[in-house]
Scaffold this active site. Sequence first.
Site, PDB file in Angstrom:
ATOM      1  N   LYS A   1       0.829  -1.199   0.000  1.00 43.57           N
ATOM      2  CA  LYS A   1       0.000   0.000   0.000  1.00 43.57           C
ATOM      3  C   LYS A   1       0.871   1.259   0.000  1.00 43.57           C
ATOM      4  O   LYS A   1       2.087   1.187   0.252  1.00 43.57           O
ATOM      5  CB  LYS A   1      -0.917  -0.023   1.221  1.00 43.57           C
ATOM      6  CG  LYS A   1      -1.907  -1.188   1.210  1.00 43.57           C
ATOM      7  CD  LYS A   1      -2.733  -1.212   2.472  1.00 43.57           C
ATOM      8  CE  LYS A   1      -3.678  -2.389   2.502  1.00 43.57           C
ATOM      9  NZ  LYS A   1      -4.472  -2.431   3.746  1.00 43.57           N
TER      10      LYS A   1
ATOM     11  N   TYR B   1     -12.198  -2.758  -4.169  1.00 40.48           N
ATOM     12  CA  TYR B   1     -12.877  -2.723  -2.873  1.00 40.48           C
ATOM     13  C   TYR B   1     -14.391  -2.769  -2.996  1.00 40.48           C
ATOM     14  O   TYR B   1     -15.102  -2.316  -2.101  1.00 40.48           O
ATOM     15  CB  TYR B   1     -12.449  -1.474  -2.108  1.00 40.48           C
ATOM     16  CG  TYR B   1     -11.025  -1.524  -1.598  1.00 40.48           C
ATOM     17  CD1 TYR B   1     -10.577  -2.576  -0.807  1.00 40.48           C
ATOM     18  CD2 TYR B   1     -10.128  -0.513  -1.896  1.00 40.48           C
ATOM     19  CE1 TYR B   1      -9.277  -2.622  -0.336  1.00 40.48           C
ATOM     20  CE2 TYR B   1      -8.821  -0.541  -1.419  1.00 40.48           C
ATOM     21  CZ  TYR B   1      -8.405  -1.603  -0.643  1.00 40.48           C
ATOM     22  OH  TYR B   1      -7.116  -1.641  -0.171  1.00 40.48           O
TER      23      TYR B   1
ATOM     24  N   ASN C   1      -1.679  -0.222   7.215  1.00 41.33           N
ATOM     25  CA  ASN C   1      -1.039  -1.468   7.639  1.00 41.33           C
ATOM     26  C   ASN C   1      -0.164  -2.100   6.559  1.00 41.33           C
ATOM     27  O   ASN C   1       0.045  -3.298   6.542  1.00 41.33           O
ATOM     28  CB  ASN C   1      -2.092  -2.448   8.167  1.00 41.33           C
ATOM     29  CG  ASN C   1      -3.118  -2.845   7.128  1.00 41.33           C
ATOM     30  OD1 ASN C   1      -2.983  -2.536   5.946  1.00 41.33           O
ATOM     31  ND2 ASN C   1      -4.152  -3.537   7.561  1.00 41.33           N
TER      32      ASN C   1
ATOM     33  N   HIS D   1      -1.518  -5.516   1.361  1.00 38.30           N
ATOM     34  CA  HIS D   1      -2.777  -6.215   1.102  1.00 38.30           C
ATOM     35  C   HIS D   1      -2.413  -7.562   0.517  1.00 38.30           C
ATOM     36  O   HIS D   1      -1.455  -7.680  -0.251  1.00 38.30           O
ATOM     37  CB  HIS D   1      -3.637  -5.440   0.093  1.00 38.30           C
ATOM     38  CG  HIS D   1      -4.779  -6.259  -0.430  1.00 38.30           C
ATOM     39  ND1 HIS D   1      -5.949  -6.407   0.268  1.00 38.30           N
ATOM     40  CD2 HIS D   1      -4.902  -7.018  -1.547  1.00 38.30           C
ATOM     41  CE1 HIS D   1      -6.754  -7.208  -0.412  1.00 38.30           C
ATOM     42  NE2 HIS D   1      -6.147  -7.596  -1.515  1.00 38.30           N
TER      43      HIS D   1
ATOM     44  N   GLU E   1      -8.289 -10.290  -8.258  1.00 36.21           N
ATOM     45  CA  GLU E   1      -7.402  -9.143  -8.087  1.00 36.21           C
ATOM     46  C   GLU E   1      -6.318  -9.098  -9.167  1.00 36.21           C
ATOM     47  O   GLU E   1      -5.969  -8.024  -9.649  1.00 36.21           O
ATOM     48  CB  GLU E   1      -6.816  -9.157  -6.678  1.00 36.21           C
ATOM     49  CG  GLU E   1      -7.897  -8.880  -5.646  1.00 36.21           C
ATOM     50  CD  GLU E   1      -7.473  -9.103  -4.209  1.00 36.21           C
ATOM     51  OE1 GLU E   1      -6.337  -9.584  -3.963  1.00 36.21           O
ATOM     52  OE2 GLU E   1      -8.285  -8.802  -3.322  1.00 36.21           O
TER      53      GLU E   1
END
Length: 129
Positions: free
Chosen positions: A2, A42, A106, A109, A120
């Site tokens: 990310k 998402y 965080n 992914h 994905e």
Amino acid sequence: MKPDGVERGLIGEIVGRLENKQLRVVAAQLRTIDEVTAARHYAEHAGKPFYDDLVAFITRGPALLLVVEGPADTWKVVRNLMGTTNPKEAAPGTIRGDLAIETKENLVHGSDSTESAEREIAIFFPELA
């Protein structure tokens, strides 16, 4: 990876952890994800209270998009390397346990199933699908 991982200069550290686990990078691209692509990625979170913040975060700067190969169920190996979503609960030795503090940022992914990985990959690397 990310945008927060890229911003913090953790590309080498995180890719190294994947490679040290005998996973092979088969596709990589550093790019800023646009809102249309983020919305596809998402889609299952659309309408949830955190959705807009999630899209704003993932589109704020470059992310390192990767496809890695390994043994059957590679996604499980990657998820274990990542650690739990909440870094405060992630085990030491995991990417999030060692390098992240906040759930909202965080670092990484990872697909949560073979089907998610296929979906994905098709979104981010359609030439591989």
